[in-house]
Design a protein around this motif. Structure first.
Motif, PDB file in Angstrom:
ATOM      1  N   SER A   1       0.743  -1.239  -0.184  1.00 38.98           N
ATOM      2  CA  SER A   1       0.017  -0.027   0.034  1.00 38.98           C
ATOM      3  C   SER A   1       1.044   1.172   0.146  1.00 38.98           C
ATOM      4  O   SER A   1       1.599   1.560   0.900  1.00 38.98           O
ATOM      5  CB  SER A   1      -0.801  -0.087   1.295  1.00 38.98           C
ATOM      6  OG  SER A   1      -1.536   1.230   1.334  1.00 38.98           O
ATOM      7  N   ILE A   2       0.611   2.078  -1.084  1.00 39.59           N
ATOM      8  CA  ILE A   2       1.397   3.562  -1.158  1.00 39.59           C
ATOM      9  C   ILE A   2       0.244   4.428  -0.754  1.00 39.59           C
ATOM     10  O   ILE A   2       0.003   5.125  -1.490  1.00 39.59           O
ATOM     11  CB  ILE A   2       2.005   3.660  -2.461  1.00 39.59           C
ATOM     12  CG1 ILE A   2       3.130   2.345  -2.656  1.00 39.59           C
ATOM     13  CG2 ILE A   2       2.674   4.815  -2.414  1.00 39.59           C
ATOM     14  CD1 ILE A   2       4.293   2.158  -1.946  1.00 39.59           C
ATOM     15  N   ARG A   3       0.069   4.613   0.581  1.00 38.60           N
ATOM     16  CA  ARG A   3      -1.129   5.446   1.107  1.00 38.60           C
ATOM     17  C   ARG A   3      -0.475   6.070   2.342  1.00 38.60           C
ATOM     18  O   ARG A   3       0.378   5.652   2.805  1.00 38.60           O
ATOM     19  CB  ARG A   3      -2.434   4.656   0.903  1.00 38.60           C
ATOM     20  CG  ARG A   3      -2.784   3.834  -0.162  1.00 38.60           C
ATOM     21  CD  ARG A   3      -4.093   3.093  -0.083  1.00 38.60           C
ATOM     22  NE  ARG A   3      -5.130   3.813  -0.019  1.00 38.60           N
ATOM     23  CZ  ARG A   3      -6.636   3.752   0.415  1.00 38.60           C
ATOM     24  NH1 ARG A   3      -6.544   2.586   1.150  1.00 38.60           N
ATOM     25  NH2 ARG A   3      -7.340   4.570   0.365  1.00 38.60           N
TER      26      ARG A   3
ATOM     27  N   TRP B   1      -4.043   4.082   5.570  1.00 33.31           N
ATOM     28  CA  TRP B   1      -3.407   2.817   5.718  1.00 33.31           C
ATOM     29  C   TRP B   1      -4.189   2.235   7.013  1.00 33.31           C
ATOM     30  O   TRP B   1      -4.869   0.713   6.993  1.00 33.31           O
ATOM     31  CB  TRP B   1      -2.100   2.815   6.006  1.00 33.31           C
ATOM     32  CG  TRP B   1      -1.446   1.520   6.903  1.00 33.31           C
ATOM     33  CD1 TRP B   1      -0.956   1.354   7.868  1.00 33.31           C
ATOM     34  CD2 TRP B   1      -1.443   0.178   6.151  1.00 33.31           C
ATOM     35  NE1 TRP B   1      -0.583   0.152   8.448  1.00 33.31           N
ATOM     36  CE2 TRP B   1      -0.829  -0.724   7.188  1.00 33.31           C
ATOM     37  CE3 TRP B   1      -1.612  -0.387   5.173  1.00 33.31           C
ATOM     38  CZ2 TRP B   1      -0.614  -2.122   7.023  1.00 33.31           C
ATOM     39  CZ3 TRP B   1      -1.647  -1.608   4.896  1.00 33.31           C
ATOM     40  CH2 TRP B   1      -0.838  -2.512   5.986  1.00 33.31           C
TER      41      TRP B   1
ATOM     42  N   GLU C   1      -7.927  -1.263   3.931  1.00 38.15           N
ATOM     43  CA  GLU C   1      -7.021  -1.720   2.870  1.00 38.15           C
ATOM     44  C   GLU C   1      -7.423  -3.278   2.564  1.00 38.15           C
ATOM     45  O   GLU C   1      -8.204  -4.046   3.619  1.00 38.15           O
ATOM     46  CB  GLU C   1      -5.710  -1.800   3.415  1.00 38.15           C
ATOM     47  CG  GLU C   1      -5.113  -0.560   3.812  1.00 38.15           C
ATOM     48  CD  GLU C   1      -4.628   0.411   2.903  1.00 38.15           C
ATOM     49  OE1 GLU C   1      -4.539  -0.335   1.508  1.00 38.15           O
ATOM     50  OE2 GLU C   1      -4.282   1.458   2.923  1.00 38.15           O
TER      51      GLU C   1
ATOM     52  N   TRP D   1       2.240  -1.946   4.498  1.00 35.83           N
ATOM     53  CA  TRP D   1       2.625  -0.772   4.167  1.00 35.83           C
ATOM     54  C   TRP D   1       3.727  -0.371   3.593  1.00 35.83           C
ATOM     55  O   TRP D   1       4.672  -0.663   4.135  1.00 35.83           O
ATOM     56  CB  TRP D   1       2.023   0.010   5.185  1.00 35.83           C
ATOM     57  CG  TRP D   1       1.774   1.635   5.160  1.00 35.83           C
ATOM     58  CD1 TRP D   1       1.284   2.071   4.152  1.00 35.83           C
ATOM     59  CD2 TRP D   1       2.349   2.561   6.038  1.00 35.83           C
ATOM     60  NE1 TRP D   1       1.454   3.520   4.191  1.00 35.83           N
ATOM     61  CE2 TRP D   1       2.098   3.801   5.617  1.00 35.83           C
ATOM     62  CE3 TRP D   1       2.900   2.707   7.414  1.00 35.83           C
ATOM     63  CZ2 TRP D   1       2.155   5.092   5.956  1.00 35.83           C
ATOM     64  CZ3 TRP D   1       3.149   3.864   8.096  1.00 35.83           C
ATOM     65  CH2 TRP D   1       2.559   4.871   7.382  1.00 35.83           C
TER      66      TRP D   1
ATOM     67  N   CYS E   1      -2.299   2.045  -4.762  1.00 35.26           N
ATOM     68  CA  CYS E   1      -2.809   3.031  -3.902  1.00 35.26           C
ATOM     69  C   CYS E   1      -4.343   3.429  -3.990  1.00 35.26           C
ATOM     70  O   CYS E   1      -5.240   2.350  -3.831  1.00 35.26           O
ATOM     71  CB  CYS E   1      -1.922   4.267  -4.269  1.00 35.26           C
ATOM     72  SG  CYS E   1      -2.221   4.660  -6.103  1.00 35.26           S
TER      73      CYS E   1
ATOM     74  N   ARG F   1      -0.248   7.043  -7.214  1.00 30.69           N
ATOM     75  CA  ARG F   1       1.060   7.087  -6.120  1.00 30.69           C
ATOM     76  C   ARG F   1       1.939   5.917  -6.321  1.00 30.69           C
ATOM     77  O   ARG F   1       3.053   5.781  -6.288  1.00 30.69           O
ATOM     78  CB  ARG F   1       0.678   7.236  -4.908  1.00 30.69           C
ATOM     79  CG  ARG F   1       0.067   8.612  -4.488  1.00 30.69           C
ATOM     80  CD  ARG F   1      -0.568   8.744  -3.195  1.00 30.69           C
ATOM     81  NE  ARG F   1      -2.042   8.087  -3.234  1.00 30.69           N
ATOM     82  CZ  ARG F   1      -2.527   7.624  -2.030  1.00 30.69           C
ATOM     83  NH1 ARG F   1      -1.958   8.258  -1.033  1.00 30.69           N
ATOM     84  NH2 ARG F   1      -3.632   7.186  -1.934  1.00 30.69           N
ATOM     85  N   ALA F   2       1.257   4.784  -6.505  1.00 29.94           N
ATOM     86  CA  ALA F   2       1.812   3.331  -6.614  1.00 29.94           C
ATOM     87  C   ALA F   2       2.813   3.152  -7.769  1.00 29.94           C
ATOM     88  O   ALA F   2       3.701   2.374  -7.613  1.00 29.94           O
ATOM     89  CB  ALA F   2       0.852   2.460  -6.926  1.00 29.94           C
TER      90      ALA F   2
ATOM     91  N   GLY G   1      -6.502  -0.710  -7.285  1.00 25.55           N
ATOM     92  CA  GLY G   1      -6.305   0.007  -5.941  1.00 25.55           C
ATOM     93  C   GLY G   1      -7.421  -0.143  -5.111  1.00 25.55           C
ATOM     94  O   GLY G   1      -8.323  -0.956  -5.297  1.00 25.55           O
TER      95      GLY G   1
END
Lengths: 141, 369
Positions: free
Chosen positions: B232-234, B239, B254, B260, B305, B310-311, B332
């Motif tokens: 997860s790119i959050r 998250w 998620e 994460w 994400c 973002r990912a 996502g």
């Protein structure tokens, strides 16, 4: 008093049209906005029969506009030039609203479901304005 | 008389407002003249000639390197396309019209990803043939050297990732974007450019389907493959399930089994991957950032994400370091939310507070305000 009411209704109509313009403007330029609009479209479609409602609303405004124009034409002797201008504008706005409702779609204009009621509200306000003008013009000199 | 004037003015204003709302903005990009910058052009050209070459898989490149390509100082980079990436068509892109790199085309992010957000599209990459057609319309084939930049590092990353997936073999991103370019003192231009369309991309699209993970594969692999990490790119709040991060997603959490990978302070940045000046952090800094994360670089890392912007940044950072055990789970959190029976976790899985349920059981009201 009537004059103030007319100005108020005209300003409100402008506000609705400006609001519709702003929604479409930012929908074309801001990704976050278009995604929010898509989300709202989906919510509206899930929560209410929007396709039925949009035609019902358009038909309602159209009928009112036709009655108003008919009344306006009947009072030929009393009408004034500004009233004629506003009646023409009402007719044009109503036609624009109907055209937008029938010809546009969510696919062609993402903010369709949000802009359409804005134009409809502006058209309805103009119909009301002209209706008042028609009903009261006989009392004026 | 007064009433007449007021009525006429109001009428005119309403007609103008309606007409403006239904029309497209005018395109005056072609009429502006080139802007001058502070640096002397001769010095810049001299600097550009001294710039070192970079590897084909290098993604993030300096303004000096890009300038050297434009000036013909990079052997093998004669056939290049520079693209400024943003949302919307060129008329709706004020940044492009205000000034862009010499020769740069405008690239709409919707040329690589779905804009409908419906169940079929889900803001994922477009169908291969559509992406290919857009690439060809800009004159981009698999052999074209592509240099991208834009205001949003994640948006540019998204386009670069899409191009690599499609098969463009050499895709670069101007590190630090146009701010870095300006800081280096290089010229901008305001004249709109259009590429010369190409006919044949040169390979089947997508050339790298392995870079893209579908929602079905993500669900299956995270549950059944120990080495597969759904990263997860959050932001931390996303998250932990405190907010979805987006005003168009009403539930937070998620996919179950996700780990994460940090990367963002909000849903709209990749701040952890950037220096203060907007340039990308080094690989060593990335490893340091991930030192306490629940995955290693030996795992297969599938980044995701909200909707796949973002990912792409950590994907590209690892891609340029030569990693092939990487992918992007494109759908996502947005696409995950479309499946009421899909498992989710809410909270830190390492803690006792983490709740496990399905999408359908998640509470609503978690959209970003």
């Amino acid at each position: 008093m009537k004059k103030i009411l007319f100005v108020f209704l005209d300003l409100l109509s402008i506000a609705f049209l400006a609001g519709g313009y702003a929604i479409q403007y930012f929908t074309k330029r801001k990704l976050g906005m278009v995604r929010w609009v898509v989300f709202k479209n989906k919510q509206l479609q899930e929560q209410m029969p929007v396709d039925v409602l949009k035609y019902a609303a358009a038909a309602f405004v159209l009928i009112l506009a036709v009655f108003t124009l008919a009344g306006f034409l009947k009072k030929k002797a009393h009408r004034k030039k500004p009233d004629v201008v506003m009646a023409i504008f009402m007719a044009a706005l109503t036609a624009g609203y109907l055209g937008f409702t029938i010809l546009a779609s969510e696919n062609s204009i993402r903010s369709y479901y949000l802009v359409m009621p804005m134009i409809g509200a502006a058209a309805l306000l103009q119909v009301i304005r002209n209706m008042i003008a028609v009903r009261t013009c006989k009392y004026e000199k | 008389m007064k009433k007449k004037i007021v009525s006429m003015l109001l009428c005119t204003a309403m007609v103008m407002s309606l007409a403006a709302g239904c029309s497209s903005p005018s395109n005056d990009a072609g009429t502006d003249s080139k802007e001058e910058t502070e640096e002397d052009g001769a010095d810049a050209a001299e600097d550009a000639a001294e710039v070192e070459t970079v590897e084909q898989r290098t993604v993030y490149v300096s303004p000096a390197w890009v300038k050297s390509v434009i000036d013909g100082g990079q052997e093998g980079y004669e056939n290049y396309v520079i693209g400024e990436v943003s949302y919307g068509d060129v008329d709706a892109s004020p940044d492009y019209k205000e000034g862009h790199l010499p020769g740069a085309l405008h690239i709409d992010i919707c040329e690589v990803e779905d804009a409908t957000g419906d169940e079929e599209g889900a803001y994922n990459l477009l169908k291969a043939e559509e992406v290919e057609q857009y690439l060809l319309s800009h004159g981009i084939t698999k052999d074209t050297k592509v240099i991208l930049y834009g205001q949003d590092p994640a948006g540019v990353g998204r386009a670069a990732y899409g191009y690599l997936w499609a098969g463009a073999e050499d895709v670069k991103i101007l590190d630090g974007g146009i701010d870095a370019w300006n800081k280096a003192g290089y010229d901008l231009e305001t004249e709109a450019n259009e590429g010369e369309a190409a006919q044949d991309f040169g390979t089947a699209v997508p050339a790298h389907p392995e870079y893209w993970v579908s929602i079905e594969d993500a669900k299956d692999r995270v549950a059944n493959e120990d080495n597969f990490k759904l990263v997860s790119i959050r932001s931390k709040e996303e998250w932990l399930g405190e907010t979805s991060g987006y005003n168009y997603m009403d539930k937070a959490g998620e996919p179950e089994g996700a780990v994460w990978g940090k990367g963002a302070k909000t849903a709209f940045d990749v701040a952890d991957f950037l220096h203060e000046d907007g340039t990308i952090i080094s690989f060593d800094e990335l490893k340091e950032l991930w030192s306490d994360c629940d995955f290693t670089l030996d795992n297969h890392l599938s980044f995701y994400c909200g909707t796949g912007w973002r990912a792409t940044v950590p994907f590209l950072m690892l891609y340029e370091e030569g990693y092939d055990n990487i992918s992007v789970y494109d759908g996502g959190w947005y696409e995950w939310l479309m499946h009421d029976d899909y498992p989710v976790q809410v909270g830190d899985p390492a803690s006792d507070d983490c709740e496990h349920m399905t999408v359908g059981e998640l509470p609503t009201g978690k959209a970003a305000k």
